[in-house]
Design an enzyme around this catalytic site. Structure first.
Site, PDB file in Angstrom:
ATOM      1  N   LYS A 143       0.838  -1.216   0.000  1.00 27.03           N
ATOM      2  CA  LYS A 143       0.000   0.000   0.000  1.00 27.03           C
ATOM      3  C   LYS A 143       0.865   1.256   0.000  1.00 27.03           C
ATOM      4  CE  LYS A 143      -3.103   0.581   3.426  1.00 27.03           C
ATOM      5  NZ  LYS A 143      -3.006   1.873   4.130  1.00 27.03           N
ATOM      6  N   SER A 144       1.896   1.282   0.820  1.00 29.24           N
ATOM      7  CA  SER A 144       2.756   2.472   0.896  1.00 29.24           C
ATOM      8  C   SER A 144       3.389   2.771  -0.463  1.00 29.24           C
ATOM      9  CB  SER A 144       3.866   2.252   1.926  1.00 29.24           C
ATOM     10  OG  SER A 144       3.326   2.110   3.206  1.00 29.24           O
ATOM     11  N   ARG A 183       2.669   5.931  -3.310  1.00 29.72           N
ATOM     12  CA  ARG A 183       3.819   6.739  -3.734  1.00 29.72           C
ATOM     13  C   ARG A 183       4.071   6.614  -5.239  1.00 29.72           C
ATOM     14  NH1 ARG A 183       4.218   5.555   1.547  1.00 29.72           N
ATOM     15  NH2 ARG A 183       5.518   6.777   2.963  1.00 29.72           N
ATOM     16  N   ARG A 195      -8.891  11.825  12.491  1.00 28.07           N
ATOM     17  CA  ARG A 195      -7.442  11.627  12.673  1.00 28.07           C
ATOM     18  C   ARG A 195      -6.668  12.954  12.676  1.00 28.07           C
ATOM     19  NH1 ARG A 195      -5.574   6.682   9.057  1.00 28.07           N
ATOM     20  NH2 ARG A 195      -3.739   6.914  10.389  1.00 28.07           N
ATOM     21  N   SER A 220       7.240   8.949  12.066  1.00 29.37           N
ATOM     22  CA  SER A 220       6.127   8.701  11.151  1.00 29.37           C
ATOM     23  C   SER A 220       6.577   8.917   9.718  1.00 29.37           C
ATOM     24  CB  SER A 220       4.962   9.649  11.480  1.00 29.37           C
ATOM     25  OG  SER A 220       4.124   9.795  10.364  1.00 29.37           O
ATOM     26  N   GLN A 225       4.676   9.092   7.296  1.00 36.10           N
ATOM     27  CA  GLN A 225       3.733  10.015   6.649  1.00 36.10           C
ATOM     28  C   GLN A 225       4.189  11.461   6.839  1.00 36.10           C
ATOM     29  OE1 GLN A 225      -0.157   8.961   8.085  1.00 36.10           O
ATOM     30  NE2 GLN A 225      -0.163   7.012   6.988  1.00 36.10           N
ATOM     31  N   ASP A 243       1.738  -1.269  11.795  1.00 32.06           N
ATOM     32  CA  ASP A 243       0.407  -1.727  11.384  1.00 32.06           C
ATOM     33  C   ASP A 243       0.135  -3.175  11.788  1.00 32.06           C
ATOM     34  OD1 ASP A 243      -0.163   0.731  10.261  1.00 32.06           O
ATOM     35  OD2 ASP A 243       0.648   0.175   8.304  1.00 32.06           O
ATOM     36  N   ARG A 266      -6.677   1.937  17.727  1.00 27.91           N
ATOM     37  CA  ARG A 266      -6.404   0.498  17.617  1.00 27.91           C
ATOM     38  C   ARG A 266      -6.086  -0.158  18.949  1.00 27.91           C
ATOM     39  NH1 ARG A 266      -3.227   0.067  11.913  1.00 27.91           N
ATOM     40  NH2 ARG A 266      -5.149   0.112  10.704  1.00 27.91           N
ATOM     41  N   ARG A 269      -7.766  -3.383   9.435  1.00 28.61           N
ATOM     42  CA  ARG A 269      -6.848  -4.326  10.085  1.00 28.61           C
ATOM     43  C   ARG A 269      -7.464  -4.965  11.333  1.00 28.61           C
ATOM     44  NH1 ARG A 269      -2.585  -3.418   6.718  1.00 28.61           N
ATOM     45  NH2 ARG A 269      -2.037  -1.242   6.382  1.00 28.61           N
TER      46      ARG A 269
HETATM   47  C1  S3P Z   1       2.530   4.634   6.176  1.00 20.27           C
HETATM   48  C2  S3P Z   1       3.067   4.963   7.385  1.00 20.27           C
HETATM   49  C3  S3P Z   1       2.523   4.512   8.682  1.00 20.27           C
HETATM   50  C4  S3P Z   1       1.534   3.371   8.528  1.00 20.27           C
HETATM   51  C5  S3P Z   1       0.610   3.574   7.369  1.00 20.27           C
HETATM   52  C6  S3P Z   1       1.387   3.731   6.073  1.00 20.27           C
HETATM   53  C7  S3P Z   1       3.155   5.177   4.951  1.00 20.27           C
HETATM   54  O1  S3P Z   1       1.892   5.595   9.311  1.00 20.27           O
HETATM   55  O2  S3P Z   1       0.779   3.196   9.697  1.00 20.27           O
HETATM   56  O3  S3P Z   1      -0.278   2.485   7.236  1.00 20.27           O
HETATM   57  O4  S3P Z   1       2.858   4.648   3.851  1.00 20.27           O
HETATM   58  O5  S3P Z   1       3.924   6.121   5.054  1.00 20.27           O
HETATM   59  P1  S3P Z   1       2.739   6.632  10.209  1.00 20.27           P
HETATM   60  O6  S3P Z   1       3.838   7.109   9.378  1.00 20.27           O
HETATM   61  O7  S3P Z   1       1.825   7.749  10.573  1.00 20.27           O
HETATM   62  O8  S3P Z   1       3.176   5.833  11.411  1.00 20.27           O
END
Ligand code: S3P
Length: 454
Positions: free
Chosen positions: A31-32, A36, A132, A178, A180, A331, A362, A405
Site C-alpha cells: 500500500k505504501s 507513492r 485523525r 512517522s 507520513q 500496522d 487500535r 486491520r
Molecule cells: C505509512 C506509514 C505509517 C503506517 C501507514 C502507512 C506510509 O503511518 O501506519 O499504514 O505509507 O507512510 P505513520 O507514518 O503515521 O506511522
C-alpha cells in the site's frame, strides 16, 4: 455503494475453526509503495509505468486525486497503470474536493504535494479519517510557507490548504517517528529551492527516500542517534520517469502468516513479499516467539528486497516487544495481539501510543476484540500485555470501528478459537486487501459472510 466504493451497510462475517491451511498465495501490492508510485508519477514529466499496484480503495482514491491535480492516470490491465505527470511544481488546482475516503497515507502525502505547488485544494475523507490528527502534517508545511485556509476543529478534515508561490526549505525534527510526516515534508521540499531535511529519532519506513532516488532526485540519508535517521533532499529536481514493480505488502501478508501459525498443521507460502528491514518488525518478533518462518527465493525486485515466505504452524511463547521496534511493525500490532493470544505466557507490546491515532483507536479496538474472544489482557499506559493461554475461547462479536486491520486480525483469530468469532463489518477490508476473503478461503479458511443472527 458510498462515494468511496465500500458498501454503506455493514457486512458482518463469522470465522470458524479451520482445518490446516495449505497452499501458496500472493497478497496484493504494498500500500505504501502503491500510493507513492502514483504520486511520483504525477510529479514526473513523461510516462511512469506501474506493475502490481494495489487496487484497493485507499490507493484508488490517491489515483483520483492525482488525476484531479492534472495528471493523466490510466489503468491498462490488472495492477498495471500508467501515469503521465506534470512535473515538480506543475500540478493544477483541482476543481472539486479531494476525497481520500479512509486513507491517512493518501491524504497526508498529498498535503505535502499540494504545499509544494502554488495551488489550493480541499481535502476530505470518511468519518474515520475526519477524526485523525492532521496538525502533525500541517505544522511543518506551515513552516515551509503553506497556508491552512480552513480546517475543522484541531486542524482536522475537511481542510483547505494553499501552497505558496515560493516555498521555504526547512530542517524538521519530527516529534513522532512517522513515514507520513517525513514523506509530506519531503514531497513539499521537492518544490523548495535548497535543501529540505527531516530528522527522525527512530527510523520509519523509507519508501519515499528510495523512490525519490529511483526517480532521479538527490537524497542523502545519514544515521541519527541510536535508532534515527537524517534525510536531506535537494529541492527542485527534474524527476525522470522510471518503471515500478510493487512487491507484495508485508502488512497484508501478516494475516495469512499469523493464520498459518495458529491453525494447527498449517503450511503456507506467501509469495514475493517485500522484506525491507524497516517493515519486518513482525517477522522478527514472531521468530523470537518461536515461529517457524523461512525465506525462500530471496531476490531484489523494483529496488526492494523480496522473498517467498514459508510459514508452518508453531508453538509460540510470549515475548517483550521493545518500543523502538514499533515503527517497523506499526500496522502489525493487532495481528500480533492475535498471535500472542495463542502463545504460552505474556506478550508485552511496549510504546503503542501511535496506535491510538490509526484508522481507529487500535489500542482500544484490539482490547475490545480480545475481550470479545475472552482472551486475558491488560493495558498499562501505552503498553498492551496479552496473557497467552495457548488457545482462545472466541464466541463474541468484534467491532471493527471502520478499521480494515481490526476486521482482518479478528477473522484470523476466529480460524483457531474454540467457538466461532464474529466481526461486525468487513467492508473496510476493501481499502487495503480486496482479495482477502477469497485468498484466505483458498488456503482453507472458514469465513462466512452470511451471518445468521445469534
Ligand atoms: C505509512 C506509514 C505509517 C503506517 C501507514 C502507512 C506510509 O503511518 O501506519 O499504514 O505509507 O507512510 P505513520 O507514518 O503515521 O506511522
Amino acid at each position: 455503494m458510498s462515494s468511496n466504493g465500500h458498501a454503506d451497510l455493514p457486512v458482518p462475517a463469522l470465522a470458524r475453526r479451520s482445518q490446516a491451511l495449505k497452499g501458496r498465495v500472493r497478497v496484493p501490492g504494498d500500500k505504501s509503495v502503491s500510493h507513492r508510485s502514483l504520486i511520483f508519477g504525477a510529479l514526473t514529466i513523461g510516462e511512469t509505468r506501474i506493475f502490481g499496484l494495489l487496487e484497493g480503495e485507499d490507493v484508488l482514491n490517491t489515483a483520483k486525486a492525482c488525476a484531479a491535480l492534472g495528471a493523466d492516470v490510466e489503468r491498462v490491465g490488472e495492477g498495471e497503470w500508467r501515469v503521465r505527470g506534470l512535473g515538480v511544481g506543475g500540478l493544477r488546482a483541482p476543481e472539486g474536493v479531494l476525497d481520500f475516503g479512509n486513507a491517512g497515507t493518501g491524504s497526508r502525502l498529498m498535503m505535502g504535494v499540494v504545499a509544494g505547488n502554488p495551488i489550493t485544494a480541499t481535502f476530505d475523507g470518511d468519518a474515520s479519517l475526519r477524526r485523525r490528527p492532521m496538525r502533525r502534517i500541517l505544522d511543518p508545511l506551515e513552516q515551509m510557507g503553506a497556508e491552512v485556509v480552513d480546517a475543522a476543529e484541531g486542524g482536522r478534515l475537511p481542510l483547505t490548504l494553499k501552497g505558496p508561490q515560493e516555498l521555504v526549505p526547512i530542517t524538521y525534527e519530527s516529534p513522532v517517528a512517522s513515514a507520513q510526516i517525513k514523506s509530506a515534508v519531503l514531497l513539499a521540499g521537492l518544490g523548495a529551492p535548497g535543501e529540505t531535511t527531516v530528522i527522525e529519532k527512530e527510523a520509519s519506513r523509507d519508501h519515499t527516500e528510495r523512490m525519490l532516488t529511483h526517480f532521479g532526485a538527490e537524497v542523502t540519508v545519514e544515521p541519527y542517534g541510536e535508532h534515527g535517521r537524517k534525510v536531506t533532499l535537494k529541492g527542485r529536481p527534474e524527476l525522470k520517469p522510471a518503471p515500478i514493480r510493487v512487491a507484495a505488502d508485508p502488512s497484508s501478508a501478516a494475516f495469512p502468516l499469523v493464520a498459518a501459525l495458529i491453525v494447527p498443521g498449517s503450511d503456507v507460502v506467501i509469495e514475493g513479499v517485500m522484506t525491507n528491514p524497516l517493515r519486518t518488525g513482525l517477522l522478527i518478533t514472531l521468530r523470537e516467539m518461536g515461529a517457524d518462518i523461512s525465506f525462500e527465493n530471496e531476490r531484489v525486485e523494483g529496488g526492494e528486497s523480496v522473498a517467498d515466505i514459508r510459514v508452518r504452524a508453531s508453538k509460540l511463547t510470549g515475548v517483550d516487544v521493545p518500543a523502538e521496534r514499533a515503527p517497523s511493525m506499526i500496522d502489525e500490532y493487532p495481528v500480533l495481539a492475535v498471535a500472542a493470544a495463542f502463545a504460552t505466557g505474556e506478550t508485552r507490546m511496549n510504546g503503542l501510543s501511535e496506535l491510538r491515532v490509526k484508522e481507529s483507536d487500535r489500542l482500544a479496538a484490539v482490547a475490545e476484540g480480545l475481550a470479545q474472544a475472552s482472551v486475558a489482557y491488560r493495558i498499562e499506559g501505552d503498553d498492551l500485555i496479552v496473557a497467552g493461554a495457548g488457545a482462545a475461547p472466541g464466541g463474541g462479536t468484534v467491532e471493527t470501528h471502520m478499521d480494515h486491520r481490526i476486521a482482518m486480525s479478528f477473522l484470523v483469530m476466529g480460524l483457531a478459537t474454540d467457538t466461532p468469532l464474529k466481526v461486525d463489518d468487513i467492508s473496510f477490508i476493501a481499502t487495503s486487501f480486496p482479495t482477502f476473503l477469497s485468498q484466505m478461503r483458498g488456503l482453507g479458511a472458514l469465513i462466512d459472510t452470511e451471518v445468521v443472527a445469534a
